[in-house]
Write a protein that holds these residues in place. Structure first.
Motif, PDB file in Angstrom:
ATOM      1  N   TRP A  32     -41.532 -32.594 -59.492  1.00 37.72           N
ATOM      2  CA  TRP A  32     -40.947 -31.439 -60.178  1.00 37.72           C
ATOM      3  C   TRP A  32     -39.610 -31.714 -60.868  1.00 37.72           C
ATOM      4  O   TRP A  32     -39.255 -31.039 -61.821  1.00 37.72           O
ATOM      5  N   ARG A 124     -40.985 -24.746 -61.692  1.00 39.61           N
ATOM      6  CA  ARG A 124     -42.017 -25.772 -61.508  1.00 39.61           C
ATOM      7  C   ARG A 124     -42.201 -26.105 -60.025  1.00 39.61           C
ATOM      8  O   ARG A 124     -43.325 -26.232 -59.548  1.00 39.61           O
ATOM      9  N   LEU A 125     -41.098 -26.209 -59.299  1.00 45.90           N
ATOM     10  CA  LEU A 125     -41.177 -26.478 -57.855  1.00 45.90           C
ATOM     11  C   LEU A 125     -41.934 -25.352 -57.148  1.00 45.90           C
ATOM     12  O   LEU A 125     -42.806 -25.618 -56.322  1.00 45.90           O
ATOM     13  N   ILE A 128     -45.660 -25.586 -57.612  1.00 47.66           N
ATOM     14  CA  ILE A 128     -46.259 -26.677 -56.824  1.00 47.66           C
ATOM     15  C   ILE A 128     -46.431 -26.264 -55.361  1.00 47.66           C
ATOM     16  O   ILE A 128     -47.479 -26.495 -54.763  1.00 47.66           O
TER      17      ILE A 128
END
Length: 131
Positions: A32, A124-125, A128
């Protein structure tokens, strides 16, 4: 150049252990934070992004709570005022809510740019880890 200390908090809906793995390991960070992350023979991290390698030492770590990476120029390793990124995890005991504090000390961006960059990275993290 004058460095800027940018601090922001994000609520993360996941366990400390899961999140900490993404903050403290080369494989987790590569998913990420950067295009790629490697660890060299000196146990220094090499973050590859923006078509450049950025070298860092993990200068502080406390399992499931805190990690700090200090960046350095391999051509000038004794530079005084080094940039760093620090991640802190804190859980509210009452609500069991997990917060990630990001401290970014660098001369790259102003607060508005830093905020946009970190919002995208943490977004983004969260995708995920599902948090």
């Amino acid at each position: 150049m004058v460095k800027n200390k940018f601090i922001t908090d994000y609520q993360i809906n996941a366990s400390k252990k899961i999140v900490f793995n993404y903050l403290s390991t080369a494989s987790g960070l590569a998913e990420w934070f950067a295009d790629d992350v490697n660890i060299n023979e000196d146990k220094h991290y090499i973050f590859h992004f923006d078509n450049e390698d950025h070298y860092a030492r993990q200068v502080s770590i406390r399992s499931n709570l805190h990690v700090k990476f200090e960046f350095y120029d391999p051509k000038n390793p004794d530079e005084e005022d080094k940039s760093y990124i620090e991640f802190k995890l804190e859980e509210n005991d009452l609500t069991q809510t997990l917060f990630l504090t990001v401290i970014d000390y660098s001369d790259e961006y102003d607060d508005e740019e830093s905020n946009a960059i970190w919002d995208g990275l943490i977004g983004r993290l969260k995708e995920i880890i599902g948090g």
